[in-house]
Design a protein around this motif. Sequence first.
Motif, PDB file in Angstrom:
ATOM      1  N   LEU A 189     -33.245 -38.041  25.543  1.00  0.00           N
ATOM      2  CA  LEU A 189     -33.906 -39.393  24.704  1.00  0.00           C
ATOM      3  C   LEU A 189     -32.580 -40.438  25.151  1.00  0.00           C
ATOM      4  CD1 LEU A 189     -37.056 -39.657  22.602  1.00  0.00           C
ATOM      5  CD2 LEU A 189     -36.577 -40.668  24.984  1.00  0.00           C
ATOM      6  N   ALA A 190     -31.087 -39.524  24.257  1.00  0.00           N
ATOM      7  CA  ALA A 190     -30.257 -40.439  24.004  1.00  0.00           C
ATOM      8  C   ALA A 190     -29.336 -40.111  25.636  1.00  0.00           C
ATOM      9  CB  ALA A 190     -29.270 -39.907  23.238  1.00  0.00           C
ATOM     10  N   ASP A 191     -29.831 -39.598  26.768  1.00  0.00           N
ATOM     11  CA  ASP A 191     -28.937 -38.793  27.633  1.00  0.00           C
ATOM     12  C   ASP A 191     -29.588 -39.453  29.009  1.00  0.00           C
ATOM     13  OD1 ASP A 191     -27.217 -36.973  26.034  1.00  0.00           O
ATOM     14  OD2 ASP A 191     -28.140 -35.476  27.434  1.00  0.00           O
ATOM     15  N   THR A 192     -30.713 -39.746  28.688  1.00  0.00           N
ATOM     16  CA  THR A 192     -31.561 -41.122  29.859  1.00  0.00           C
ATOM     17  C   THR A 192     -31.519 -42.307  29.578  1.00  0.00           C
ATOM     18  OG1 THR A 192     -34.167 -39.818  29.152  1.00  0.00           O
ATOM     19  CG2 THR A 192     -32.901 -38.510  30.712  1.00  0.00           C
ATOM     20  N   GLY A 193     -31.758 -42.170  28.334  1.00  0.00           N
ATOM     21  CA  GLY A 193     -31.348 -43.843  27.898  1.00  0.00           C
ATOM     22  C   GLY A 193     -33.376 -44.808  27.887  1.00  0.00           C
ATOM     23  N   LEU A 194     -34.502 -43.828  28.032  1.00  0.00           N
ATOM     24  CA  LEU A 194     -35.580 -44.010  27.642  1.00  0.00           C
ATOM     25  C   LEU A 194     -35.940 -44.822  26.227  1.00  0.00           C
ATOM     26  CD1 LEU A 194     -38.541 -44.707  30.044  1.00  0.00           C
ATOM     27  CD2 LEU A 194     -38.371 -42.059  28.880  1.00  0.00           C
ATOM     28  N   ASP A 195     -36.459 -45.738  26.824  1.00  0.00           N
ATOM     29  CA  ASP A 195     -37.235 -46.032  25.527  1.00  0.00           C
ATOM     30  C   ASP A 195     -37.830 -45.145  24.505  1.00  0.00           C
ATOM     31  OD1 ASP A 195     -38.665 -46.883  23.626  1.00  0.00           O
ATOM     32  OD2 ASP A 195     -39.270 -49.450  25.037  1.00  0.00           O
ATOM     33  N   PRO A 196     -37.880 -44.765  23.531  1.00  0.00           N
ATOM     34  CA  PRO A 196     -38.595 -43.459  23.412  1.00  0.00           C
ATOM     35  C   PRO A 196     -40.558 -44.199  23.417  1.00  0.00           C
ATOM     36  CG  PRO A 196     -38.032 -43.710  22.091  1.00  0.00           C
ATOM     37  CD  PRO A 196     -37.172 -45.040  22.650  1.00  0.00           C
ATOM     38  N   GLY A 197     -41.038 -45.497  23.638  1.00  0.00           N
ATOM     39  CA  GLY A 197     -42.254 -45.846  23.219  1.00  0.00           C
ATOM     40  C   GLY A 197     -42.169 -45.559  24.784  1.00  0.00           C
ATOM     41  N   LEU A 198     -41.684 -45.911  25.990  1.00  0.00           N
ATOM     42  CA  LEU A 198     -42.502 -45.105  26.949  1.00  0.00           C
ATOM     43  C   LEU A 198     -42.503 -43.429  27.554  1.00  0.00           C
ATOM     44  CD1 LEU A 198     -39.936 -48.384  29.224  1.00  0.00           C
ATOM     45  CD2 LEU A 198     -43.157 -47.154  28.605  1.00  0.00           C
ATOM     46  N   LEU A 199     -42.493 -42.620  26.414  1.00  0.00           N
ATOM     47  CA  LEU A 199     -42.542 -41.550  26.635  1.00  0.00           C
ATOM     48  C   LEU A 199     -43.632 -40.629  25.713  1.00  0.00           C
ATOM     49  CD1 LEU A 199     -41.159 -38.423  27.488  1.00  0.00           C
ATOM     50  CD2 LEU A 199     -39.889 -37.877  25.623  1.00  0.00           C
ATOM     51  N   GLU A 200     -45.255 -39.797  26.520  1.00  0.00           N
ATOM     52  CA  GLU A 200     -45.824 -39.420  26.034  1.00  0.00           C
ATOM     53  C   GLU A 200     -45.295 -38.096  25.900  1.00  0.00           C
ATOM     54  OE1 GLU A 200     -49.384 -40.989  27.484  1.00  0.00           O
ATOM     55  OE2 GLU A 200     -50.762 -39.602  26.294  1.00  0.00           O
ATOM     56  N   LEU A 201     -46.402 -36.983  24.815  1.00  0.00           N
ATOM     57  CA  LEU A 201     -46.184 -35.586  24.669  1.00  0.00           C
ATOM     58  C   LEU A 201     -47.283 -35.272  24.635  1.00  0.00           C
ATOM     59  CD1 LEU A 201     -43.009 -34.919  23.136  1.00  0.00           C
ATOM     60  CD2 LEU A 201     -43.139 -34.838  25.663  1.00  0.00           C
ATOM     61  N   GLU A 202     -48.015 -34.514  25.878  1.00  0.00           N
ATOM     62  CA  GLU A 202     -49.080 -33.511  25.927  1.00  0.00           C
ATOM     63  C   GLU A 202     -49.251 -32.510  24.820  1.00  0.00           C
ATOM     64  OE1 GLU A 202     -51.253 -34.095  29.265  1.00  0.00           O
ATOM     65  OE2 GLU A 202     -51.111 -36.411  29.387  1.00  0.00           O
ATOM     66  N   ILE A 203     -49.847 -32.142  24.226  1.00  0.00           N
ATOM     67  CA  ILE A 203     -50.237 -30.711  24.063  1.00  0.00           C
ATOM     68  C   ILE A 203     -51.619 -29.864  23.224  1.00  0.00           C
ATOM     69  CG2 ILE A 203     -49.073 -29.697  21.903  1.00  0.00           C
ATOM     70  CD1 ILE A 203     -47.748 -32.261  20.882  1.00  0.00           C
ATOM     71  N   THR A 204     -51.589 -28.822  24.245  1.00  0.00           N
ATOM     72  CA  THR A 204     -53.079 -28.360  24.237  1.00  0.00           C
ATOM     73  C   THR A 204     -53.844 -28.574  22.394  1.00  0.00           C
ATOM     74  OG1 THR A 204     -52.902 -26.270  24.005  1.00  0.00           O
ATOM     75  CG2 THR A 204     -53.280 -27.628  26.015  1.00  0.00           C
ATOM     76  N   GLU A 205     -55.492 -28.475  22.651  1.00  0.00           N
ATOM     77  CA  GLU A 205     -55.581 -28.610  21.644  1.00  0.00           C
ATOM     78  C   GLU A 205     -55.573 -27.388  20.422  1.00  0.00           C
ATOM     79  OE1 GLU A 205     -59.558 -29.081  21.572  1.00  0.00           O
ATOM     80  OE2 GLU A 205     -60.048 -29.212  19.430  1.00  0.00           O
ATOM     81  N   SER A 206     -55.327 -26.028  21.693  1.00  0.00           N
ATOM     82  CA  SER A 206     -55.278 -24.507  21.127  1.00  0.00           C
ATOM     83  C   SER A 206     -53.826 -24.498  20.229  1.00  0.00           C
ATOM     84  CB  SER A 206     -55.896 -24.080  22.335  1.00  0.00           C
ATOM     85  OG  SER A 206     -55.586 -24.089  23.504  1.00  0.00           O
ATOM     86  N   VAL A 207     -52.909 -25.008  21.192  1.00  0.00           N
ATOM     87  CA  VAL A 207     -51.714 -24.648  20.501  1.00  0.00           C
ATOM     88  C   VAL A 207     -51.590 -25.142  19.146  1.00  0.00           C
ATOM     89  CG1 VAL A 207     -49.386 -25.547  20.864  1.00  0.00           C
ATOM     90  CG2 VAL A 207     -50.497 -24.357  22.700  1.00  0.00           C
ATOM     91  N   ILE A 208     -52.147 -26.482  19.103  1.00  0.00           N
ATOM     92  CA  ILE A 208     -52.224 -27.082  17.782  1.00  0.00           C
ATOM     93  C   ILE A 208     -53.281 -26.633  16.792  1.00  0.00           C
ATOM     94  CG2 ILE A 208     -52.705 -29.417  16.433  1.00  0.00           C
ATOM     95  CD1 ILE A 208     -51.630 -30.870  19.256  1.00  0.00           C
ATOM     96  N   MET A 209     -53.981 -26.010  17.318  1.00  0.00           N
ATOM     97  CA  MET A 209     -54.608 -25.275  16.090  1.00  0.00           C
ATOM     98  C   MET A 209     -54.690 -23.682  15.694  1.00  0.00           C
ATOM     99  SD  MET A 209     -56.998 -27.458  15.043  1.00  0.00           S
ATOM    100  CE  MET A 209     -57.476 -26.540  14.364  1.00  0.00           C
ATOM    101  N   GLN A 210     -53.762 -23.410  16.556  1.00  0.00           N
ATOM    102  CA  GLN A 210     -53.417 -22.034  16.181  1.00  0.00           C
ATOM    103  C   GLN A 210     -52.354 -21.978  15.108  1.00  0.00           C
ATOM    104  OE1 GLN A 210     -49.896 -20.638  19.187  1.00  0.00           O
ATOM    105  NE2 GLN A 210     -51.968 -20.623  20.700  1.00  0.00           N
ATOM    106  N   ASN A 211     -51.845 -23.246  14.436  1.00  0.00           N
ATOM    107  CA  ASN A 211     -51.051 -23.151  13.149  1.00  0.00           C
ATOM    108  C   ASN A 211     -51.067 -24.955  12.596  1.00  0.00           C
ATOM    109  OD1 ASN A 211     -49.435 -23.328  11.066  1.00  0.00           O
ATOM    110  ND2 ASN A 211     -47.887 -22.235  11.840  1.00  0.00           N
ATOM    111  N   PRO A 212     -52.216 -24.569  12.551  1.00  0.00           N
ATOM    112  CA  PRO A 212     -52.801 -27.206  12.056  1.00  0.00           C
ATOM    113  C   PRO A 212     -51.309 -27.184  11.071  1.00  0.00           C
ATOM    114  CG  PRO A 212     -54.558 -25.755  11.919  1.00  0.00           C
ATOM    115  CD  PRO A 212     -53.340 -24.248  12.241  1.00  0.00           C
ATOM    116  N   ASP A 213     -51.282 -26.003   9.996  1.00  0.00           N
ATOM    117  CA  ASP A 213     -49.973 -26.604   9.524  1.00  0.00           C
ATOM    118  C   ASP A 213     -48.643 -27.254   9.393  1.00  0.00           C
ATOM    119  OD1 ASP A 213     -52.250 -26.925   7.274  1.00  0.00           O
ATOM    120  OD2 ASP A 213     -51.901 -24.917   6.487  1.00  0.00           O
TER     121      ASP A 213
END
Length: 290
Positions: free
Chosen positions: A137-161
């Motif tokens: 983000l610092a190198d590219t100067g992109l506003d973080p509000g213009l970035l979205e990250l997609e993470i699959t439900e199964s990855v998240i549920m592997q270790n919810p905590d």
Amino acid sequence: HAKGEGRNTFKFYVPKMDANADKRLLLETSLRKALDNEEFRVYYQPKVDITTKQITAMEALLRWQHPTLGLVAPSEFIPLAEETGLIVPIGEWVLRAACLQNRKWLEMGLPPMKVAVNLSGYQFQQPNLLDIIRTVLADTGLDPGLLELEITESVIMQNPDFAVAVLAEIRDLGIHISIDDFGTGYSSLAHLKRFSINTLKIDKSFVRDVEINSADAAIATAIIAMGNSLNLKVIAEGVETEGQLTFLSENKCDEVQGFLFSTPMPSEDVADFLRGRTTLVAPVSLNSAP
Ligand code: C2E
Ligand code: MG
Ligand code: MG
Ligand code: MG
């Protein structure tokens, strides 16, 4: 008879295994060189607001232009990249390329949209993930509000905590978070409310037959209702037909993505795609062609 069949099967099976093993080895060796050889391309697929038809985001989808094998699909090399750990440098490259591209679109005068980047499970577990994101983000100067990250439900549920903690850190940077392939990973409501997320993305397997399969329709509407009541946006992926779009619209889905609007396209085509849409001038009604 049975013996003969067995022998035929045996003869057939061994060369096929060898061919697969050869291809895998070839893929693995060339995957190590693909970044240096600049063989990766990022394609972009729009996410569309179901009411206004405005483009809210462009999802970055990785493509590999292999010198001899041709275009290799992510389903063929992302698992391999994960097994070998190569997904870390490759994933960082995609993130950087997508953030840079979004800066360029802004500089070209295109209306602001987010760029959405898929994070693999292996990347999600890296202790320096946040450092990498901050640096890009610092190198590219992109506003973080213009970035979205997609993470699959199964990855998240592997270790919810663990996921609760990492997702909160990402969100604190001002980045949007979507749970990809939602509905396939067994989230409980109890977990869902703890995650700092913005969007649920209904998996395309439920969208495909949403008009004809009552179970899929029930799952899709349940996800939408759940998202609405948890103050999350809901997007449907894999929307290919007007019928699916109408169903999703009637059931108050917020956004849609799929071949009905556009297949993933090279970055150079995005400006033309946006210009070609009358919807950027004035929103059109839902039933007119996109
Ligand atoms: P995903 O993130 O769930 O992406 C959706 C996939 O559905 C994409 O396939 C997209 O091209 C495809 N798709 C979009 N619209 C439609 C439609 O209307 N109908 C159908 N049948 N399919 C549609 P793609 O590009 O082959 O990517 C497959 C998967 O590979 C992605 O699933 C994602 O999990 C992974 N992937 C792609 N790029 C990256 C990346 O940069 N990093 C990581 N970690 N994974 C990636
Ligand atoms: Mg995705
Ligand atoms: Mg998905
Ligand atoms: Mg998927």
